[in-house]
Scaffold this motif. Structure first.
Motif, short mmCIF file in Angstrom:
data_model
loop_
_atom_site.label_atom_id
_atom_site.label_comp_id
_atom_site.label_asym_id
_atom_site.label_seq_id
_atom_site.Cartn_x
_atom_site.Cartn_y
_atom_site.Cartn_z
N PHE A 8 0.84 -1.19 0.00
CA PHE A 8 0.00 0.00 0.00
C PHE A 8 0.87 1.25 0.00
N VAL A 9 0.33 2.36 -0.49
CA VAL A 9 1.05 3.63 -0.57
C VAL A 9 1.56 4.04 0.81
N ALA A 10 0.79 3.75 1.85
CA ALA A 10 1.18 4.13 3.21
C ALA A 10 2.31 3.26 3.77
N GLY A 11 2.69 2.21 3.04
CA GLY A 11 3.80 1.37 3.48
C GLY A 11 3.40 0.01 4.01
N ALA A 12 2.12 -0.21 4.28
CA ALA A 12 1.69 -1.52 4.77
C ALA A 12 1.85 -2.57 3.67
N VAL A 13 2.15 -3.80 4.08
CA VAL A 13 2.31 -4.90 3.14
C VAL A 13 1.41 -6.04 3.58
N LEU A 14 0.69 -6.61 2.63
CA LEU A 14 -0.24 -7.70 2.91
C LEU A 14 0.02 -8.82 1.91
N THR A 15 0.11 -10.05 2.40
CA THR A 15 0.19 -11.20 1.50
C THR A 15 -1.02 -12.08 1.75
N GLY A 16 -1.46 -12.76 0.71
CA GLY A 16 -2.60 -13.65 0.85
C GLY A 16 -3.04 -14.20 -0.47
N ILE A 17 -4.15 -14.93 -0.45
CA ILE A 17 -4.73 -15.57 -1.63
C ILE A 17 -5.93 -14.76 -2.08
N THR A 18 -5.98 -14.42 -3.35
CA THR A 18 -7.08 -13.62 -3.88
C THR A 18 -8.33 -14.48 -4.08
N ASP A 19 -9.49 -13.82 -4.07
CA ASP A 19 -10.73 -14.52 -4.42
C ASP A 19 -11.32 -13.89 -5.68
N CYS A 20 -12.46 -14.39 -6.14
CA CYS A 20 -13.01 -13.93 -7.41
C CYS A 20 -13.72 -12.58 -7.29
N SER A 21 -13.70 -12.00 -6.10
CA SER A 21 -14.28 -10.66 -5.92
C SER A 21 -13.21 -9.58 -5.86
N GLY A 22 -11.97 -9.95 -6.14
CA GLY A 22 -10.89 -8.97 -6.08
C GLY A 22 -10.49 -8.64 -4.66
N HIS A 23 -10.63 -9.58 -3.77
CA HIS A 23 -10.29 -9.39 -2.36
C HIS A 23 -9.26 -10.42 -1.92
N VAL A 73 -9.10 -3.96 -11.19
CA VAL A 73 -8.46 -2.65 -11.11
C VAL A 73 -8.15 -2.37 -9.64
N PRO A 74 -6.87 -2.31 -9.26
CA PRO A 74 -6.53 -2.08 -7.85
C PRO A 74 -7.00 -0.71 -7.36
N TYR A 75 -7.30 -0.64 -6.08
CA TYR A 75 -7.65 0.65 -5.46
C TYR A 75 -6.45 1.60 -5.55
N ARG A 76 -6.73 2.90 -5.49
CA ARG A 76 -5.68 3.93 -5.65
C ARG A 76 -4.65 3.90 -4.53
N ASP A 77 -5.03 3.42 -3.35
CA ASP A 77 -4.07 3.41 -2.24
C ASP A 77 -3.12 2.21 -2.29
N ILE A 78 -3.16 1.45 -3.38
CA ILE A 78 -2.26 0.31 -3.56
C ILE A 78 -1.13 0.72 -4.49
N GLU A 79 0.09 0.57 -3.99
CA GLU A 79 1.28 0.93 -4.77
C GLU A 79 1.65 -0.17 -5.77
N SER A 80 1.58 -1.43 -5.33
CA SER A 80 1.95 -2.53 -6.23
C SER A 80 1.30 -3.83 -5.77
N ILE A 81 1.14 -4.73 -6.72
CA ILE A 81 0.69 -6.10 -6.44
C ILE A 81 1.65 -7.02 -7.16
N GLU A 82 2.29 -7.90 -6.40
CA GLU A 82 3.26 -8.83 -6.98
C GLU A 82 2.77 -10.25 -6.80
N LEU A 83 3.02 -11.06 -7.81
CA LEU A 83 2.70 -12.48 -7.74
C LEU A 83 3.81 -13.19 -6.99
#
Length: 199
Positions: free
Chosen positions: A24-39, A61-71
């Motif tokens: 996230f732009v604020a610096g938080a990092v989250l890892t996990g498994i995506t679902d079909c709702s984009g969550h 389409v990622p939310y604006r407060d997301i800096e990057s999404i990596e596989l």
């Protein structure tokens, strides 16, 4: 390698069940498994962290407060970044994140690999190569009996292994011992723990 993010042009359904790292732009990092709702699902009871406003067959389409999404790659695979090191059996990952099984190397400099697609094959252009994944051999990691890829029985004790039975042959406990990272052991992988009825 393309600058295009792997998720671009995909639907939320196509993004489902992927292991990702979200920064996230604020610096938080989250890892996990995506679902079909984009969550990313946080718990079994439905608690989620939304990462896309769309869902289902809509474009991801990622939310604006997301800096990057990596596989994130599966830890059971070795990542290969040089196309020249890719070999038959590796998993070819295109710049868009799509995965294919490598069937063979070819002689073309522009299209050096043949990969499998449903019911056919194709020759991806060199510029489409993102990276490749190679299954890492499962090696003995605790004391006990192990079976190698062809059914030979090995035993492990104090960090070393030795073969005690060739397939359905006779037992022999006088063969040499090897460290698990030795070429003899690595070439015999992958290993799996032997069940008592198999030994």
């Amino acid at each position: 390698m393309s600058e295009k993010p792997f998720w671009e042009g995909k639907t939320c359904e196509e993004m489902a069940n992927l292991h990702v790292k979200v920064t996230f732009v604020a610096g938080a990092v989250l890892t996990g498994i995506t679902d079909c709702s984009g969550h990313i699902r946080r718990s079994r009871n439905g608690s989620v962290v939304p990462i896309s406003a769309n869902r289902g067959a809509e474009r991801f389409v990622p939310y604006r407060d997301i800096e990057s999404i990596e596989l994130l790659d599966d830890p059971e695979y070795e990542r290969i970044d040089n196309i020249e090191d890719v070999r038959e059996g590796d998993v070819y990952v295109g710049t868009d994140g799509n995965r294919y099984t490598v069937l063979q190397r070819t002689t073309s400099n522009l299209q050096p690999l043949t990969v499998a697609v449903i019911n056919t094959t194709f020759y991806p252009h060199r510029s489409y190569f993102g990276y490749a994944l190679r299954p890492t051999p499962k090696l003995p990691d605790h004391d006990g009996l192990w079976l190698d890829r062809v059914g030979n029985t090995w035993t492990m004790c104090d960090g070393k292994v030795h073969i005690i039975r060739i397939s359905d042959g006779d037992w022999c406990f006088t063969r040499p011992w090897f460290y698990t990272d030795s070429v003899q052991v690595v070439n015999a992988g992958p290993f799996r723990p032997a069940k008592a009825v198999e030994a």
